[in-house]
Motif scaffolding. Structure first.
Motif, PDB file in Angstrom:
ATOM      1  N   ILE A   1       0.920  -1.242   0.293  1.00  0.00           N
ATOM      2  CA  ILE A   1       0.069  -0.179  -0.147  1.00  0.00           C
ATOM      3  C   ILE A   1       0.631   1.030   0.479  1.00  0.00           C
ATOM      4  N   ILE A   2       0.676   2.168  -1.194  1.00  0.00           N
ATOM      5  CA  ILE A   2       1.474   3.086  -1.310  1.00  0.00           C
ATOM      6  C   ILE A   2       1.069   4.401  -0.555  1.00  0.00           C
ATOM      7  N   ILE A   3       1.685   5.048   0.557  1.00  0.00           N
ATOM      8  CA  ILE A   3       0.503   6.386   0.382  1.00  0.00           C
ATOM      9  C   ILE A   3       1.743   7.436   0.483  1.00  0.00           C
ATOM     10  N   PRO A   4       1.284   8.381  -0.339  1.00  0.00           N
ATOM     11  CA  PRO A   4       2.187   9.419  -1.186  1.00  0.00           C
ATOM     12  C   PRO A   4       1.937  10.155   0.904  1.00  0.00           C
ATOM     13  N   ALA A   5       3.427  11.071   1.022  1.00  0.00           N
ATOM     14  CA  ALA A   5       2.390  12.278   2.393  1.00  0.00           C
ATOM     15  C   ALA A   5       3.490  13.255   2.385  1.00  0.00           C
ATOM     16  N   TYR A   6       2.612  14.991   2.479  1.00  0.00           N
ATOM     17  CA  TYR A   6       3.113  15.875   1.846  1.00  0.00           C
ATOM     18  C   TYR A   6       2.907  16.499   3.831  1.00  0.00           C
ATOM     19  N   ASN A   7       3.273  16.747   4.784  1.00  0.00           N
ATOM     20  CA  ASN A   7       3.130  17.733   5.625  1.00  0.00           C
ATOM     21  C   ASN A   7       1.742  17.371   5.930  1.00  0.00           C
ATOM     22  N   GLU A   8       1.199  16.138   6.374  1.00  0.00           N
ATOM     23  CA  GLU A   8       0.297  15.672   6.381  1.00  0.00           C
ATOM     24  C   GLU A   8       0.361  14.971   8.336  1.00  0.00           C
ATOM     25  N   GLU A   9       0.844  15.907   9.246  1.00  0.00           N
ATOM     26  CA  GLU A   9       0.818  15.433  10.145  1.00  0.00           C
ATOM     27  C   GLU A   9      -0.500  15.700  11.016  1.00  0.00           C
ATOM     28  N   GLU A  10      -1.100  15.811  11.196  1.00  0.00           N
ATOM     29  CA  GLU A  10      -2.352  16.048  11.198  1.00  0.00           C
ATOM     30  C   GLU A  10      -3.651  15.051  10.583  1.00  0.00           C
ATOM     31  N   ALA A  11      -4.047  14.704   9.440  1.00  0.00           N
ATOM     32  CA  ALA A  11      -3.854  13.115   9.402  1.00  0.00           C
ATOM     33  C   ALA A  11      -3.414  11.607   9.113  1.00  0.00           C
ATOM     34  N   LEU A  12      -2.380  11.654   9.158  1.00  0.00           N
ATOM     35  CA  LEU A  12      -1.376  10.301   9.267  1.00  0.00           C
ATOM     36  C   LEU A  12      -2.013   9.700   9.929  1.00  0.00           C
ATOM     37  N   PRO A  13      -1.552   9.928  11.737  1.00  0.00           N
ATOM     38  CA  PRO A  13      -1.736   9.340  12.772  1.00  0.00           C
ATOM     39  C   PRO A  13      -3.185   8.632  12.169  1.00  0.00           C
ATOM     40  N   LYS A  14      -4.132   9.066  12.114  1.00  0.00           N
ATOM     41  CA  LYS A  14      -6.024   8.470  11.881  1.00  0.00           C
ATOM     42  C   LYS A  14      -5.980   7.621  10.691  1.00  0.00           C
ATOM     43  N   CYS A  15      -4.694   8.139   9.924  1.00  0.00           N
ATOM     44  CA  CYS A  15      -4.652   7.044   8.666  1.00  0.00           C
ATOM     45  C   CYS A  15      -3.976   5.479   8.588  1.00  0.00           C
TER      46      CYS A  15
ATOM     47  N   ASP B   1      -4.712  11.526   3.576  1.00  0.00           N
ATOM     48  CA  ASP B   1      -6.253  12.404   4.098  1.00  0.00           C
ATOM     49  C   ASP B   1      -7.504  10.976   4.399  1.00  0.00           C
ATOM     50  N   LEU B   2      -6.800  10.124   4.107  1.00  0.00           N
ATOM     51  CA  LEU B   2      -8.534   9.081   4.120  1.00  0.00           C
ATOM     52  C   LEU B   2      -9.465   9.859   3.328  1.00  0.00           C
ATOM     53  N   GLN B   3      -9.529  10.166   2.239  1.00  0.00           N
ATOM     54  CA  GLN B   3     -10.179  10.833   1.193  1.00  0.00           C
ATOM     55  C   GLN B   3     -11.228   9.135   0.523  1.00  0.00           C
ATOM     56  N   ASP B   4      -9.710   8.821   0.738  1.00  0.00           N
ATOM     57  CA  ASP B   4     -10.144   7.887  -0.702  1.00  0.00           C
ATOM     58  C   ASP B   4     -10.115   6.369   0.862  1.00  0.00           C
ATOM     59  N   PRO B   5     -11.432   5.572   0.946  1.00  0.00           N
ATOM     60  CA  PRO B   5     -11.664   5.295   2.101  1.00  0.00           C
ATOM     61  C   PRO B   5     -11.106   4.069   2.138  1.00  0.00           C
TER      62      PRO B   5
ATOM     63  N   PRO C   1     -14.646  13.769   2.093  1.00  0.00           N
ATOM     64  CA  PRO C   1     -13.913  14.492   2.658  1.00  0.00           C
ATOM     65  C   PRO C   1     -12.237  14.989   3.583  1.00  0.00           C
ATOM     66  N   ARG C   2     -11.778  15.346   3.310  1.00  0.00           N
ATOM     67  CA  ARG C   2     -10.443  15.441   4.526  1.00  0.00           C
ATOM     68  C   ARG C   2     -10.572  14.998   5.600  1.00  0.00           C
ATOM     69  N   VAL C   3      -9.584  14.321   5.793  1.00  0.00           N
ATOM     70  CA  VAL C   3     -10.331  13.994   7.582  1.00  0.00           C
ATOM     71  C   VAL C   3      -9.174  14.663   8.538  1.00  0.00           C
ATOM     72  N   ALA C   4      -8.068  15.930   8.130  1.00  0.00           N
ATOM     73  CA  ALA C   4      -7.714  16.779   9.245  1.00  0.00           C
ATOM     74  C   ALA C   4      -7.064  17.385   8.099  1.00  0.00           C
ATOM     75  N   GLY C   5      -6.175  18.858   8.416  1.00  0.00           N
ATOM     76  CA  GLY C   5      -5.316  19.182   7.596  1.00  0.00           C
ATOM     77  C   GLY C   5      -5.988  19.888   5.689  1.00  0.00           C
ATOM     78  N   LYS C   6      -5.028  20.771   5.110  1.00  0.00           N
ATOM     79  CA  LYS C   6      -5.538  21.672   4.496  1.00  0.00           C
ATOM     80  C   LYS C   6      -5.213  20.993   3.107  1.00  0.00           C
ATOM     81  N   THR C   7      -6.120  20.707   1.618  1.00  0.00           N
ATOM     82  CA  THR C   7      -5.044  20.376   0.586  1.00  0.00           C
ATOM     83  C   THR C   7      -4.212  20.595   0.297  1.00  0.00           C
ATOM     84  N   LYS C   8      -3.126  19.707  -0.395  1.00  0.00           N
ATOM     85  CA  LYS C   8      -1.909  20.730  -0.436  1.00  0.00           C
ATOM     86  C   LYS C   8      -1.814  20.726  -2.153  1.00  0.00           C
ATOM     87  N   TRP C   9      -2.867  21.110  -2.231  1.00  0.00           N
ATOM     88  CA  TRP C   9      -3.137  21.933  -3.264  1.00  0.00           C
ATOM     89  C   TRP C   9      -2.830  23.141  -3.733  1.00  0.00           C
TER      90      TRP C   9
END
Ligand code: UDP
Ligand code: MG
Length: 320
Positions: free
Chosen positions: A8-22, A98-102, A201-209
């Motif tokens: 399972i490949i997870i790209p993460a950029y500044n995801e400290e808020e969403a990552l623990p939940k993920c 960001d768990l937008q994809d369940p 929707p995103r669980v936490a944090g803001k969109t990185k785009w």
């Protein structure tokens, strides 16, 4: 028989808020899915927050988690590519941090893979928590991209998908620098299967785009996939030439009928039209050659084989 391994490949950029939940939800899922072994590969795309620390800590607790950390932010497309390079699995699954994809859709993806599909992609049934502007731009973008290309592009599909290692090996051979994974997934072909899901929707944090980068990505997608913008010159040259010929005939015929020689202004219009047509046509020719050089410079493989004498081709031999 040994269980098959799925990465399972997870790209993460500044995801400290969403990552623990993920990580929590992914762990729960792979604990439950006992029919396969899992490797969770996190690609840290040069985050500036605590993302790397969170990942490292997880790795210490659970060796099924591994990570690649970039030296700086290279963008999601490149993060995905690094994920493919480092993945050990018989199949890979991309999922956003960001768990937008369940993650709960993953068993369904695996089910179809086991049935023999090579590329099981998740298609959005709905997109919660996204602005109408984003929905609209993405819709228009798909439409333009599809018009311009000869390969079919899946609508409403992001990077959330499962790929067999054959597809992974194929993608690994496409090492161009301006990448657009969406069109590349289509380009490689193979047996595809669609799975519908609701995008959360995103669980936490803001969109990185940022919109600027989205526009860059859109332009990249079009230009890396087709050379049709280069043909614009040819398309403009044709009506210009027709205009020139039309006006030429008109001026001559008028001069003969009225017995008044061709006027100076008419001559000027004719000259302008003539040289415009010649110029644009030359641009078109240069464009055609440029397009060929462009295609060549990507040094993509010419084709991928699905089967050879009844045996599934793994594409392995030529990869890195
Ligand atoms: N991402 C990344 N590098 C970037 C931007 C984003 O690795 O430069 C990751 C991000 O951490 C997330 C995924 O790509 O896991 C999708 O990003 P995001 O949710 O911000 O995009 P959106 O869902 O709004 O299109
Ligand atoms: Mg997102």
């Amino acid at each position: 028989m040994a269980k098959k391994l799925i990465t399972i490949i997870i790209p993460a950029y500044n995801e400290e808020e969403a990552l623990p939940k993920c990580l929590q939800r992914i762990t729960k899922l792979i604990d439950k899915e006992t029919s396969h072994d899992f490797e969770v590969l996190l690609v840290d795309d040069g985050s500036k927050d605590k993302t790397v620390e969170i990942i490292k800590k997880k790795r210490q607790e659970d060796k099924r988690f591994s990570y690649v950390a970039f030296s700086r932010n290279f963008g999601k497309e490149i993060a995905i590519m690094a994920g493919l390079d480092y993945a050990k699995g018989d199949a890979v699954i991309f999922i956003d941090a960001d768990l937008q994809d369940p993650p709960e859709v993953i068993p369904e993806l695996i089910k179809y893979w086991e049935q023999g599909y090579d590329d099981v992609y998740a298609k959005r049934r709905s997109r919660k928590g996204e602005s109408w502007l984003k929905k609209w731009t993405s819709k228009m973008y798909y439409r333009v991209l599809q018009k311009m290309s000869s390969v079919e592009i899946q609508k409403d599909t992001g990077d959330f998908r499962l790929l067999d290692c054959r597809c992974v090996n194929a993608l690994k051979q496409m090492r161009e620098t301006s990448r657009n994974s969406k069109s590349m997934f289509s380009w490689i072909g193979y047996k595809k299967k669609e799975v519908l899901y609701d995008r959360d929707p995103r669980v936490a944090g803001k969109t990185k785009w940022k919109y600027g980068r989205l526009i860059d990505l859109a332009i990249d997608g079009i230009t890396s996939f087709t050379t049709s913008p280069l043909k614009v010159a040819t398309y403009i040259a044709i009506p210009t030439t027709i205009m020139f010929i039309g006006y030429f005939i008109y001026a001559i015929v008028k001069a003969i009928i009225t017995q008044i020689p061709v006027q100076a202004y008419q001559a000027i219009i004719l000259l302008i039209l003539f040289f415009a047509a010649v110029n644009i046509m030359l641009f078109g020719i240069v464009g055609e050659y440029l397009g060929r050089i462009f295609k060549e410079s990507k040094s993509r493989p010419l084709y991928f084989v699905d089967e050879y004498n009844g045996k599934k081709e793994t594409n392995e031999k030529e990869s890195k």
